[in-house]
Design a protein around this motif. Structure first.
Motif, mmCIF file in Angstrom:
data_model
loop_
_atom_site.group_PDB
_atom_site.id
_atom_site.type_symbol
_atom_site.label_atom_id
_atom_site.label_comp_id
_atom_site.label_asym_id
_atom_site.label_seq_id
_atom_site.Cartn_x
_atom_site.Cartn_y
_atom_site.Cartn_z
ATOM 1 N N PRO A 168 0.806 -1.227 0.000
ATOM 2 C CA PRO A 168 0.000 0.000 0.000
ATOM 3 C C PRO A 168 0.839 1.276 0.000
ATOM 4 C CG PRO A 168 -0.960 -1.613 1.495
ATOM 5 C CD PRO A 168 0.345 -2.175 1.035
ATOM 6 N N GLN A 169 2.010 1.260 0.644
ATOM 7 C CA GLN A 169 2.882 2.436 0.618
ATOM 8 C C GLN A 169 3.281 2.794 -0.814
ATOM 9 O OE1 GLN A 169 6.296 1.695 3.159
ATOM 10 N NE2 GLN A 169 5.485 3.059 4.732
ATOM 11 N N LEU A 170 3.653 1.775 -1.575
ATOM 12 C CA LEU A 170 4.080 2.025 -2.952
ATOM 13 C C LEU A 170 2.911 2.482 -3.810
ATOM 14 C CD1 LEU A 170 6.357 1.965 -4.999
ATOM 15 C CD2 LEU A 170 5.848 -0.453 -5.425
ATOM 16 N N GLU A 171 1.749 1.888 -3.629
ATOM 17 C CA GLU A 171 0.577 2.281 -4.407
ATOM 18 C C GLU A 171 0.197 3.730 -4.126
ATOM 19 O OE1 GLU A 171 -2.344 -0.591 -3.402
ATOM 20 O OE2 GLU A 171 -1.390 -2.217 -4.537
ATOM 21 N N GLU A 172 0.296 4.152 -2.854
ATOM 22 C CA GLU A 172 -0.015 5.530 -2.517
ATOM 23 C C GLU A 172 1.013 6.485 -3.129
ATOM 24 O OE1 GLU A 172 -1.740 8.921 -0.842
ATOM 25 O OE2 GLU A 172 -2.509 6.904 -1.273
ATOM 26 N N LEU A 173 2.282 6.104 -3.143
ATOM 27 C CA LEU A 173 3.310 6.940 -3.745
ATOM 28 C C LEU A 173 3.058 7.113 -5.243
ATOM 29 C CD1 LEU A 173 6.025 8.441 -3.702
ATOM 30 C CD2 LEU A 173 7.151 6.225 -4.022
ATOM 31 N N VAL A 174 2.723 6.034 -5.933
ATOM 32 C CA VAL A 174 2.442 6.108 -7.366
ATOM 33 C C VAL A 174 1.234 7.002 -7.625
ATOM 34 C CG1 VAL A 174 1.695 4.750 -9.356
ATOM 35 C CG2 VAL A 174 3.538 3.905 -7.904
ATOM 36 N N ARG A 175 0.234 6.902 -6.778
ATOM 37 C CA ARG A 175 -0.968 7.731 -6.948
ATOM 38 C C ARG A 175 -0.624 9.213 -6.810
ATOM 39 N NH1 ARG A 175 -4.434 10.580 -4.291
ATOM 40 N NH2 ARG A 175 -3.323 10.260 -2.322
ATOM 41 N N VAL A 176 0.223 9.548 -5.824
ATOM 42 C CA VAL A 176 0.590 10.943 -5.611
ATOM 43 C C VAL A 176 1.438 11.471 -6.760
ATOM 44 C CG1 VAL A 176 1.911 12.499 -4.128
ATOM 45 C CG2 VAL A 176 0.409 10.784 -3.113
ATOM 46 N N LEU A 177 2.394 10.679 -7.233
ATOM 47 C CA LEU A 177 3.315 11.147 -8.264
ATOM 48 C C LEU A 177 2.690 11.163 -9.651
ATOM 49 C CD1 LEU A 177 6.662 9.378 -7.211
ATOM 50 C CD2 LEU A 177 5.926 11.717 -6.728
ATOM 51 N N ARG A 178 1.631 10.391 -9.854
ATOM 52 C CA ARG A 178 1.043 10.292 -11.190
ATOM 53 C C ARG A 178 0.496 11.640 -11.672
ATOM 54 N NH1 ARG A 178 -2.336 6.255 -10.401
ATOM 55 N NH2 ARG A 178 -0.982 4.608 -11.210
ATOM 56 N N GLY A 179 0.028 12.471 -10.779
ATOM 57 C CA GLY A 179 -0.529 13.756 -11.181
ATOM 58 C C GLY A 179 0.500 14.857 -11.338
ATOM 59 N N ARG A 180 1.778 14.524 -11.194
ATOM 60 C CA ARG A 180 2.834 15.535 -11.301
ATOM 61 C C ARG A 180 3.561 15.391 -12.634
ATOM 62 N NH1 ARG A 180 5.621 15.188 -5.266
ATOM 63 N NH2 ARG A 180 3.749 15.763 -4.067
ATOM 64 N N PRO A 181 4.327 16.432 -13.007
ATOM 65 C CA PRO A 181 5.117 16.315 -14.240
ATOM 66 C C PRO A 181 6.119 15.179 -14.128
ATOM 67 C CG PRO A 181 5.002 18.601 -13.478
ATOM 68 C CD PRO A 181 4.426 17.758 -12.385
ATOM 69 N N PRO A 182 6.563 14.616 -15.273
ATOM 70 C CA PRO A 182 7.543 13.524 -15.231
ATOM 71 C C PRO A 182 8.827 13.951 -14.520
ATOM 72 C CG PRO A 182 6.586 13.745 -17.414
ATOM 73 C CD PRO A 182 6.145 14.941 -16.623
ATOM 74 N N MET A 183 9.520 12.975 -13.985
ATOM 75 C CA MET A 183 10.747 13.244 -13.246
ATOM 76 C C MET A 183 11.908 13.629 -14.152
ATOM 77 S SD MET A 183 10.283 12.943 -9.970
ATOM 78 C CE MET A 183 8.718 13.751 -10.302
#
Length: 558
Positions: free
Chosen positions: A468-483
């Protein structure tokens, strides 16, 4: 002739004598009774001798050297070692003949429990003899103080390792004074002293008894006193009233409630490790100058009674202390505040291999401190820089490290402003490797936070506890510009499960989404999932890994 055979022959002879006596009809009754008593004693002795001989021939004891038995016994609890004396004659003979078996004195001062309501524990007039030295010991009592005199006698001149356990909130002064009295004649045998206590008052009483009359501790290597409560509220006290005469002392460990200013051995070149408190930076300077061989220093700066910003904090460190600090290989300082940081930074020589600064809850590192750490860890072609950040127990930990040389660590409160302040400064350090956990990554991997891109970063590692930690991180980063804007050179990604004995199951699609967010697929040269087990449809992830391994057969050299 075999030992067991000799024992059997002696037993057969005793039986023959008894048979002969039974057939004797000429002796009177009195003579017959006397002969019977003598033969019965002879028979008992012969039977015991035969049994010992047979056991010696057939048991494991006879097939192992006495030295191995002693090695197996010497670290057992004292109660178990005393029990060995009652197992058999052979074991008793070995244990009594080897003083080293009795070198460990693990002393338990605990009686029933700290809140026991039995009649004797509640009896305020019960004395030392009744409480600790009864024979047999009190039912369910955990104290073994009554065994110490015998262990000291059996140990003869063997070195002593003393371990004292006392979890009572208010210790029994009389019991510790009794222990000190017992050990005083054996002070020269003490090799290591370990105290685990909940009441620091008894330590001074114990040490006072040992250190009177100019007692010396020529063998003492370790003096470790630990308080059961890491943030104890005990009144500060000295662990000894005069410098301890221990010329071979190598390590001192003291809790924050015991001061070392009076008891610290002076000029002991063998002292290489110290853990303890300091009231001011001046105390720290005294410690460095008094111990020229010190290599590992862990100190907690205690809050000043007269508040921050006093002259004790503001005074510059003497040049001799700054020079002595260069000899350190490891330095850890807890309780760093805004008021003592400036003076402390004078000690942080670049020659020190590992430095950790643990800031008080309400404080965070200054820009000067952070830039000093960056200067100490300047990367080279052969030693790239790694920046790691993790969160836990209300603190954030930043670490700057080079492969085989310097390591710098900052531990600070986990507030967002403190986290961003430190990270914005470290972004300019030229790191090649980044390592974050899932708690800090959403904040740190933000293009709004970093003042400029980090082109040197080619390896990114992510630490997680659960899926769940990783899934939450992906959810948060998905709405941001690419790294790619923040990490334009990134080409290697590693995901690690922390402190787990079995792999963490993570959806394969979640891992693919993370890779897409961090780096374009065509630039990815290395991917690693350590203790991670992909679940669900893994075909796309498997094809990606196979493509990378085909293009870059030695990806670990990235």
């Amino acid at each position: 002739m075999h030992v067991a055979d000799a024992g059997s022959l002696q037993l057969d002879k005793s039986l023959a004598d008894i048979h002969k006596l039974a057939q004797d009809t000429l002796s009177d009754v009195s003579q017959f009774n006397d002969n019977t008593s003598a033969l019965r004693a002879l028979f008992d002795k012969s039977l015991a001798s035969a049994a010992r001989a047979r056991n010696a021939a057939l048991s494991l004891q006879s097939r192992l050297p006495d030295e191995l038995w002693c090695i197996a016994w010497q670290d057992l609890p004292l109660t178990d070692r005393v029990s060995i004396l009652r197992v058999c004659h052979a074991w008793r003979a070995i244990a009594l003949s080897v003083p080293r078996v009795w070198g460990l004195l693990d002393v338990s001062m605990d009686l029933h429990s700290d809140d026991c309501e039995c009649e004797l524990c509640q009896d305020e007039e019960a004395g030392l003899q009744e409480l600790y030295l009864r024979r047999p010991p009190r039912t369910n009592a955990r104290s073994n103080l009554q065994l110490i005199p015998r262990a000291l006698a059996l140990g003869k001149n063997a070195p002593i390792t003393l371990q004292v356990q006392d979890s009572a909130r208010t210790s029994d002064d009389g019991a510790h004074a009794f222990l000190g009295t017992l050990l005083k004649p054996h002070a020269a045998r003490l090799r290591a002293v370990y105290f685990e206590i909940a009441d620091n008052w008894v330590v001074k009483s114990f040490m006072d008894l040992l250190c009177t009359s100019g007692a010396s501790f020529p063998l003492l290597r370790v003096l470790s006193i630990r308080c059961e409560y890491s943030l104890c509220s005990h009144e500060p006290d000295e662990f000894a009233v005069a410098p301890v005469d221990a010329p071979a002392l190598e390590e001192i460990v003291l809790p924050r409630c015991l001061s070392w200013l009076q008891g610290l051995p002076r000029g002991v070149t063998s002292l290489c490790a110290f853990t303890g408190p300091a009231r001011t930076l001046k105390d720290l300077a005294v410690l460095l100058e008094a111990c020229p061989g010190l290599a590992r220093l862990t100190v907690e700066l205690l809050p000043l009674q007269d508040g921050p910003g006093t002259s004790s904090d503001a005074e510059p460190m003497p040049a001799s202390a700054r020079h002595a600090a260069r000899r350190l290989t490891e330095l850890t300082v807890r309780g760093v505040t805004e008021s003592n940081e400036e003076g402390l930074l004078d000690l942080l020589a670049p020659e020190i291999r590992t430095i950790t600064l643990w800031y008080a809850t309400e404080d965070c590192p200054s820009t000067r401190a952070l830039q000093g750490f960056i200067a100490d860890c300047t990367p080279t072609d052969t030693e790239p820089l790694t920046i790691a950040c993790a969160s836990g127990d209300g603190f954030n930990t930043f670490q700057l490290s080079r492969a085989t040389s310097q390591s710098r660590q900052i531990i600070q409160n986990d507030s967002a402003p403190a986290l961003l302040h430190t990270w914005k400064t470290f972004c300019a350090a030229g790191a090649r490797n980044l390592m974050f956990d899932c708690t800090t990554a959403p904040t740190l991997l933000s293009t709004d936070v970093a003042p400029q891109p980090m082109p040197n970063v080619i390896v990114f590692s992510l630490l997680l506890w659960n899926a769940p930690q990783l899934e939450e991180l992906v959810r948060v980063l998905r709405g941001r510009p690419p790294m790619e804007e923040l990490l334009p050179g990134l080409c290697a990604v590693s995901v690690h499960a922390q402190k787990t004995v079995s792999p963490v199951c993570v959806r394969a699609q979640t891992l693919l989404d993370l890779l897409d967010i961090l780096v374009p697929k065509e630039r990815l040269k290395y991917v690693d999932f350590d203790m991670i087990k992909p679940e669900g449809d893994t075909q796309e992830l498997r094809l990606l890994v196979e493509r990378i391994e085909g293009l870059y057969p030695a990806p670990r050299n990235v």
